[in-house]
Scaffold this active site. Structure first.
Site, PDB file in Angstrom:
ATOM      1  N   GLU A 114       0.833  -1.210   0.000  1.00 39.16           N
ATOM      2  CA  GLU A 114       0.000   0.000   0.000  1.00 39.16           C
ATOM      3  C   GLU A 114       0.868   1.262   0.000  1.00 39.16           C
ATOM      4  O   GLU A 114       0.555   2.242  -0.662  1.00 39.16           O
ATOM      5  CB  GLU A 114      -0.970  -0.030   1.190  1.00 39.16           C
ATOM      6  CG  GLU A 114      -2.040  -1.109   1.017  1.00 39.16           C
ATOM      7  CD  GLU A 114      -2.912  -1.273   2.241  1.00 39.16           C
ATOM      8  OE1 GLU A 114      -2.420  -1.815   3.251  1.00 39.16           O
ATOM      9  OE2 GLU A 114      -4.083  -0.849   2.209  1.00 39.16           O
ATOM     10  N   GLU A 134      -4.902  -8.990   4.202  1.00 40.70           N
ATOM     11  CA  GLU A 134      -5.724  -8.562   5.332  1.00 40.70           C
ATOM     12  C   GLU A 134      -7.017  -9.355   5.521  1.00 40.70           C
ATOM     13  O   GLU A 134      -7.395  -9.690   6.642  1.00 40.70           O
ATOM     14  CB  GLU A 134      -6.068  -7.064   5.223  1.00 40.70           C
ATOM     15  CG  GLU A 134      -4.914  -6.128   5.565  1.00 40.70           C
ATOM     16  CD  GLU A 134      -4.040  -5.810   4.358  1.00 40.70           C
ATOM     17  OE1 GLU A 134      -4.107  -6.534   3.347  1.00 40.70           O
ATOM     18  OE2 GLU A 134      -3.271  -4.833   4.441  1.00 40.70           O
TER      19      GLU A 134
HETATM   20  N1  COA Z   1       4.424  -7.977  11.614  1.00 37.50           N
HETATM   21  C1  COA Z   1       5.311  -8.288  12.577  1.00 37.50           C
HETATM   22  N2  COA Z   1       6.304  -9.179  12.427  1.00 37.50           N
HETATM   23  C2  COA Z   1       6.420  -9.769  11.222  1.00 37.50           C
HETATM   24  C3  COA Z   1       5.551  -9.485  10.157  1.00 37.50           C
HETATM   25  C4  COA Z   1       4.508  -8.543  10.389  1.00 37.50           C
HETATM   26  N3  COA Z   1       3.638  -8.176   9.421  1.00 37.50           N
HETATM   27  N4  COA Z   1       5.892 -10.230   9.096  1.00 37.50           N
HETATM   28  C5  COA Z   1       6.972 -10.955   9.484  1.00 37.50           C
HETATM   29  N5  COA Z   1       7.287 -10.673  10.764  1.00 37.50           N
HETATM   30  C6  COA Z   1       8.388 -11.236  11.555  1.00 37.50           C
HETATM   31  C7  COA Z   1       8.091 -12.686  11.948  1.00 37.50           C
HETATM   32  O1  COA Z   1       7.281 -12.726  13.110  1.00 37.50           O
HETATM   33  C8  COA Z   1       9.487 -13.202  12.185  1.00 37.50           C
HETATM   34  O2  COA Z   1       9.938 -12.743  13.435  1.00 37.50           O
HETATM   35  P1  COA Z   1      10.766 -13.756  14.423  1.00 37.50           P
HETATM   36  O3  COA Z   1      12.011 -14.084  13.639  1.00 37.50           O
HETATM   37  O4  COA Z   1      11.004 -12.916  15.642  1.00 37.50           O
HETATM   38  O5  COA Z   1       9.877 -14.935  14.638  1.00 37.50           O
HETATM   39  C9  COA Z   1      10.315 -12.484  11.124  1.00 37.50           C
HETATM   40  O6  COA Z   1       9.549 -11.342  10.737  1.00 37.50           O
HETATM   41  C10 COA Z   1      10.567 -13.312   9.888  1.00 37.50           C
HETATM   42  O7  COA Z   1       9.320 -13.774   9.406  1.00 37.50           O
HETATM   43  P2  COA Z   1       8.952 -15.343   9.225  1.00 37.50           P
HETATM   44  O8  COA Z   1       7.458 -15.462   9.341  1.00 37.50           O
HETATM   45  O9  COA Z   1       9.771 -16.180  10.134  1.00 37.50           O
HETATM   46  O10 COA Z   1       9.432 -15.574   7.738  1.00 37.50           O
HETATM   47  P3  COA Z   1       8.825 -16.613   6.694  1.00 37.50           P
HETATM   48  O11 COA Z   1       9.744 -16.640   5.556  1.00 37.50           O
HETATM   49  O12 COA Z   1       8.507 -17.904   7.357  1.00 37.50           O
HETATM   50  O13 COA Z   1       7.418 -15.954   6.231  1.00 37.50           O
HETATM   51  C11 COA Z   1       5.939 -14.181   5.546  1.00 37.50           C
HETATM   52  C12 COA Z   1       7.398 -14.696   5.607  1.00 37.50           C
HETATM   53  C13 COA Z   1       5.972 -12.750   5.000  1.00 37.50           C
HETATM   54  C14 COA Z   1       5.113 -15.098   4.619  1.00 37.50           C
HETATM   55  C15 COA Z   1       5.334 -14.218   6.959  1.00 37.50           C
HETATM   56  O14 COA Z   1       6.243 -13.555   7.832  1.00 37.50           O
HETATM   57  C16 COA Z   1       4.006 -13.533   7.080  1.00 37.50           C
HETATM   58  O15 COA Z   1       2.993 -14.071   6.647  1.00 37.50           O
HETATM   59  N6  COA Z   1       3.980 -12.323   7.692  1.00 37.50           N
HETATM   60  C17 COA Z   1       2.756 -11.586   7.934  1.00 37.50           C
HETATM   61  C18 COA Z   1       2.313 -10.894   6.681  1.00 37.50           C
HETATM   62  C19 COA Z   1       1.020 -10.177   6.903  1.00 37.50           C
HETATM   63  O16 COA Z   1       0.007 -10.755   7.208  1.00 37.50           O
HETATM   64  N7  COA Z   1       1.085  -8.854   6.693  1.00 37.50           N
HETATM   65  C20 COA Z   1      -0.077  -7.997   6.661  1.00 37.50           C
HETATM   66  C21 COA Z   1      -0.514  -7.570   7.980  1.00 37.50           C
HETATM   67  S1  COA Z   1      -2.046  -6.652   7.767  1.00 37.50           S
END
Ligand code: COA
Length: 243
Positions: A114, A134
């Site tokens: 966004e 979302e």
């Molecule tokens: N908010 C806070 N922390 C986040 C984040 C977010 N939106 N996205 C990733 N992180 C953090 C993870 O919690 C993790 O932290 P940790 O190492 O302390 O556990 C770190 O970033 C790495 O992410 P991880 O999930 O381990 O990597 P991955 O390769 O397994 O997955 C994603 C990557 C992007 C698919 C996954 O992190 C994800 O789905 N994130 C949320 C995305 C989301 O829903 N965003 C929109 C919010 S409205």
């Protein structure tokens, strides 16, 4: 000392804004939001900045979206409502006169994509994955995404992305117009800088007026938009400031 969650660096007339929480995939938390607000004000008020480039720190993401660890926690819920009412960050970024480029790599999700969509031009590296997850979280995109996405891509693609939450890859994003270029990862910032230099080689007032004509005109019926274009063209000819 805690690292700033947004780095603001001015090199010549280009402002480089780096989302700087790489361990959280540059998730946008309240602190980063505040820093983005201050940076946007600086971009609005600093006439020396001719182009701004947004990018993400680290190897893995432009930004994985809003910081989900702040969701549902009472103080931050109140805080975030207050912040939204008092400060329309996305509206402020969309209103900036200076041309904005997003240099995107890795994950660009939720508020990450966004933010990129509030920019005027988007360059993505080949590893980019863009999505609005979302709805899957029981929420809807609220950093402008439901409105900005269908202004960048055909409505059917926007609907697919908003309703399914499934991300698209860089090539698909290029095909549907969401990004304007796809480049190898190791050339991303070089290409962003080259694009910034192209923009800087254009007369700044003409650039800003042309940006306003496109963005404001999109919101108007054609006859009004053409009248706006005439007014802005006169200002460009007269070389006047103050859009
Ligand atoms: N908010 C806070 N922390 C986040 C984040 C977010 N939106 N996205 C990733 N992180 C953090 C993870 O919690 C993790 O932290 P940790 O190492 O302390 O556990 C770190 O970033 C790495 O992410 P991880 O999930 O381990 O990597 P991955 O390769 O397994 O997955 C994603 C990557 C992007 C698919 C996954 O992190 C994800 O789905 N994130 C949320 C995305 C989301 O829903 N965003 C929109 C919010 S409205």
């Amino acid at each position: 000392m805690t690292e700033p969650s947004l780095l603001f660096e001015k090199r010549e007339a280009v402002a480089w804004l780096t989302l700087n929480r790489p361990r959280s995939l540059n998730a946008i938390n309240m602190a980063m939001r505040d820093e983005l607000w201050d940076a946007a004000l600086a971009l609005r008020d600093d006439p020396d900045v001719r182009v701004a480039v947004f990018k993400g720190a680290g190897d893995r993401a432009f930004s994985a979206g809003a910081d989900i660890t702040e969701f549902g926690t009472a103080p931050s819920y109140v805080e975030s409502r207050r912040a939204r009412h008092q400060r329309d960050l996305w509206g402020l970024i969309l209103s900036l006169e200076v041309p904005l480029i997003a240099a995107i790599h890795g994950y660009a999700l939720g508020a990450g994509i966004e933010l990129a969509m509030c920019c005027d031009l988007r360059i993505a590296s080949e590893d980019t994955s863009l999505g609005l997850p979302e709805v899957g979280l029981g929420y809807i995109p609220s950093a402008g995404g439901t409105q900005t996405l269908p202004r960048h891509v055909p409505p059917g693609i926007a609907m697919q992305m908003v309703l399914t939450g499934d991300p698209i890859d860089a090539v698909t994003a290029l095909r549907c117009g969401l990004v304007q270029r796809v480049v190898p990862r190791d050339r991303l910032y070089e290409e962003a800088e080259a694009l910034a230099r192209t923009l800087m080689s254009r007369p700044p007032l003409a650039l800003r007026l042309a940006k306003r004509a496109v963005l404001d005109g999109l919101e108007m019926p054609l006859a009004d938009a053409l009248a706006l274009e005439r007014r802005l063209a006169q200002r460009a000819l007269a070389g006047q400031g103050g859009i």
